[in-house]
Write a protein that holds these residues in place. Structure first.
Motif, PDB file in Angstrom:
ATOM      1  N   MET A 122       0.843  -1.194   0.000  1.00 59.09           N
ATOM      2  CA  MET A 122       0.000   0.000   0.000  1.00 59.09           C
ATOM      3  C   MET A 122       0.884   1.251   0.000  1.00 59.09           C
ATOM      4  O   MET A 122       1.862   1.313   0.730  1.00 59.09           O
ATOM      5  CB  MET A 122      -0.861  -0.036   1.272  1.00 59.09           C
ATOM      6  CG  MET A 122      -1.925   1.023   1.345  1.00 59.09           C
ATOM      7  SD  MET A 122      -3.301   0.739   0.223  1.00 59.09           S
ATOM      8  CE  MET A 122      -3.648   2.437  -0.234  1.00 59.09           C
ATOM      9  N   CYS A 123       0.507   2.215  -0.848  1.00 65.04           N
ATOM     10  CA  CYS A 123       1.284   3.453  -0.911  1.00 65.04           C
ATOM     11  C   CYS A 123       1.156   4.214   0.411  1.00 65.04           C
ATOM     12  O   CYS A 123       0.081   4.272   1.001  1.00 65.04           O
ATOM     13  CB  CYS A 123       0.781   4.314  -2.065  1.00 65.04           C
ATOM     14  SG  CYS A 123       1.621   5.886  -2.190  1.00 65.04           S
ATOM     15  N   ARG A 124       2.262   4.804   0.859  1.00 67.82           N
ATOM     16  CA  ARG A 124       2.246   5.536   2.124  1.00 67.82           C
ATOM     17  C   ARG A 124       2.492   7.023   1.959  1.00 67.82           C
ATOM     18  O   ARG A 124       2.845   7.704   2.918  1.00 67.82           O
ATOM     19  CB  ARG A 124       3.363   5.009   3.037  1.00 67.82           C
ATOM     20  CG  ARG A 124       3.049   3.670   3.629  1.00 67.82           C
ATOM     21  CD  ARG A 124       4.260   2.771   3.552  1.00 67.82           C
ATOM     22  NE  ARG A 124       3.852   1.382   3.772  1.00 67.82           N
ATOM     23  CZ  ARG A 124       3.679   0.869   4.972  1.00 67.82           C
ATOM     24  NH1 ARG A 124       3.919   1.576   6.028  1.00 67.82           N
ATOM     25  NH2 ARG A 124       3.275  -0.363   5.105  1.00 67.82           N
ATOM     26  N   CYS A 125       2.360   7.536   0.752  1.00 62.55           N
ATOM     27  CA  CYS A 125       2.632   8.959   0.566  1.00 62.55           C
ATOM     28  C   CYS A 125       1.541   9.791   1.254  1.00 62.55           C
ATOM     29  O   CYS A 125       0.459   9.288   1.552  1.00 62.55           O
ATOM     30  CB  CYS A 125       2.753   9.316  -0.915  1.00 62.55           C
ATOM     31  SG  CYS A 125       1.182   9.437  -1.785  1.00 62.55           S
ATOM     32  N   ASP A 126       1.843  11.053   1.491  1.00 64.68           N
ATOM     33  CA  ASP A 126       0.911  11.920   2.221  1.00 64.68           C
ATOM     34  C   ASP A 126      -0.431  12.018   1.521  1.00 64.68           C
ATOM     35  O   ASP A 126      -1.484  12.070   2.151  1.00 64.68           O
ATOM     36  CB  ASP A 126       1.509  13.320   2.376  1.00 64.68           C
ATOM     37  CG  ASP A 126       2.598  13.349   3.434  1.00 64.68           C
ATOM     38  OD1 ASP A 126       2.703  12.359   4.190  1.00 64.68           O
ATOM     39  OD2 ASP A 126       3.324  14.340   3.505  1.00 64.68           O
ATOM     40  N   CYS A 127      -0.382  12.046   0.181  1.00 58.66           N
ATOM     41  CA  CYS A 127      -1.615  12.177  -0.597  1.00 58.66           C
ATOM     42  C   CYS A 127      -2.528  10.976  -0.369  1.00 58.66           C
ATOM     43  O   CYS A 127      -3.723  11.127  -0.104  1.00 58.66           O
ATOM     44  CB  CYS A 127      -1.244  12.319  -2.079  1.00 58.66           C
ATOM     45  SG  CYS A 127      -2.666  12.483  -3.156  1.00 58.66           S
ATOM     46  N   CYS A 128      -1.980   9.768  -0.446  1.00 55.60           N
ATOM     47  CA  CYS A 128      -2.793   8.569  -0.267  1.00 55.60           C
ATOM     48  C   CYS A 128      -3.261   8.430   1.176  1.00 55.60           C
ATOM     49  O   CYS A 128      -4.395   8.043   1.436  1.00 55.60           O
ATOM     50  CB  CYS A 128      -2.004   7.330  -0.699  1.00 55.60           C
ATOM     51  SG  CYS A 128      -1.787   7.247  -2.489  1.00 55.60           S
ATOM     52  N   ARG A 129      -2.395   8.764   2.129  1.00 56.70           N
ATOM     53  CA  ARG A 129      -2.799   8.710   3.537  1.00 56.70           C
ATOM     54  C   ARG A 129      -3.960   9.659   3.795  1.00 56.70           C
ATOM     55  O   ARG A 129      -4.924   9.311   4.472  1.00 56.70           O
ATOM     56  CB  ARG A 129      -1.640   9.124   4.437  1.00 56.70           C
ATOM     57  CG  ARG A 129      -0.619   8.043   4.663  1.00 56.70           C
ATOM     58  CD  ARG A 129       0.548   8.651   5.412  1.00 56.70           C
ATOM     59  NE  ARG A 129       1.684   7.765   5.408  1.00 56.70           N
ATOM     60  CZ  ARG A 129       2.143   7.152   6.514  1.00 56.70           C
ATOM     61  NH1 ARG A 129       1.569   7.363   7.654  1.00 56.70           N
ATOM     62  NH2 ARG A 129       3.160   6.352   6.429  1.00 56.70           N
ATOM     63  N   ARG A 156      -4.396   8.865  -6.325  1.00 60.53           N
ATOM     64  CA  ARG A 156      -4.459  10.208  -6.940  1.00 60.53           C
ATOM     65  C   ARG A 156      -3.076  10.847  -7.093  1.00 60.53           C
ATOM     66  O   ARG A 156      -2.931  11.828  -7.803  1.00 60.53           O
ATOM     67  CB  ARG A 156      -5.364  11.099  -6.097  1.00 60.53           C
ATOM     68  CG  ARG A 156      -6.807  10.643  -6.152  1.00 60.53           C
ATOM     69  CD  ARG A 156      -7.744  11.743  -5.827  1.00 60.53           C
ATOM     70  NE  ARG A 156      -7.582  12.224  -4.462  1.00 60.53           N
ATOM     71  CZ  ARG A 156      -8.024  13.390  -4.052  1.00 60.53           C
ATOM     72  NH1 ARG A 156      -8.642  14.192  -4.873  1.00 60.53           N
ATOM     73  NH2 ARG A 156      -7.850  13.767  -2.808  1.00 60.53           N
ATOM     74  N   HIS A 157      -2.079  10.264  -6.434  1.00 66.31           N
ATOM     75  CA  HIS A 157      -0.748  10.870  -6.466  1.00 66.31           C
ATOM     76  C   HIS A 157      -0.136  10.889  -7.865  1.00 66.31           C
ATOM     77  O   HIS A 157       0.635  11.748  -8.203  1.00 66.31           O
ATOM     78  CB  HIS A 157       0.207  10.168  -5.475  1.00 66.31           C
ATOM     79  CG  HIS A 157       0.262   8.685  -5.671  1.00 66.31           C
ATOM     80  ND1 HIS A 157       0.743   7.818  -4.738  1.00 66.31           N
ATOM     81  CD2 HIS A 157      -0.118   7.937  -6.722  1.00 66.31           C
ATOM     82  CE1 HIS A 157       0.649   6.579  -5.208  1.00 66.31           C
ATOM     83  NE2 HIS A 157       0.139   6.632  -6.396  1.00 66.31           N
ATOM     84  N   GLU A 158      -0.534   9.897  -8.697  1.00 66.32           N
ATOM     85  CA  GLU A 158       0.089   9.772 -10.018  1.00 66.32           C
ATOM     86  C   GLU A 158      -0.359  10.875 -10.966  1.00 66.32           C
ATOM     87  O   GLU A 158       0.349  11.236 -11.884  1.00 66.32           O
ATOM     88  CB  GLU A 158      -0.259   8.424 -10.624  1.00 66.32           C
ATOM     89  CG  GLU A 158       0.516   7.296  -9.980  1.00 66.32           C
ATOM     90  CD  GLU A 158       0.025   5.932 -10.467  1.00 66.32           C
ATOM     91  OE1 GLU A 158       0.789   4.980 -10.313  1.00 66.32           O
ATOM     92  OE2 GLU A 158      -1.091   5.831 -10.969  1.00 66.32           O
TER      93      GLU A 158
END
Ligand SMILES: [Zn+2]
Length: 90
Positions: free
Chosen positions: A25-32, A86-88
């Motif tokens: 699972m992506c952990r970037c700020d946007c996905c969090r 949505r980060h992409e």
């Protein structure tokens, strides 16, 4: 006096422990932020005006039923964010 949505605090805490078990699972700020927002929109807020109130809500009214609702909402949030990160696009 600052008021706190205790459910929001718990969503962030529970999400961290769930992410520990979801290595892909992506952990970037946007996905969090997306996951937290999705889960919080599905849960009823519980506001507390003091730290003491926050502790009481966590210990009392947010019982097992609330924890289950929280896990269900976060599981759904993770599936949706994973399918549509949505980060992409940014
Ligand atoms: Zn991401």
């Amino acid at each position: 006096m600052k008021i706190t949505n205790v459910v929001e605090t718990m969503v962030w805490e529970v999400m961290e422990s769930m992410l520990d078990q979801q290595p892909d699972m992506c952990r970037c700020d946007c996905c969090r932020a997306d996951m937290a927002a999705y889960a919080l929109n599905r849960l009823s807020p519980h506001y507390a005006a003091t730290k003491k109130g926050e502790v009481l809500i966590k210990a009392g009214s947010l019982d097992r039923g609330m924890n289950v609702a929280l896990l269900v909402a976060l599981t759904e949030a993770m599936e949706i964010v994973k399918a549509n990160p949505r980060h992409e696009k940014e």
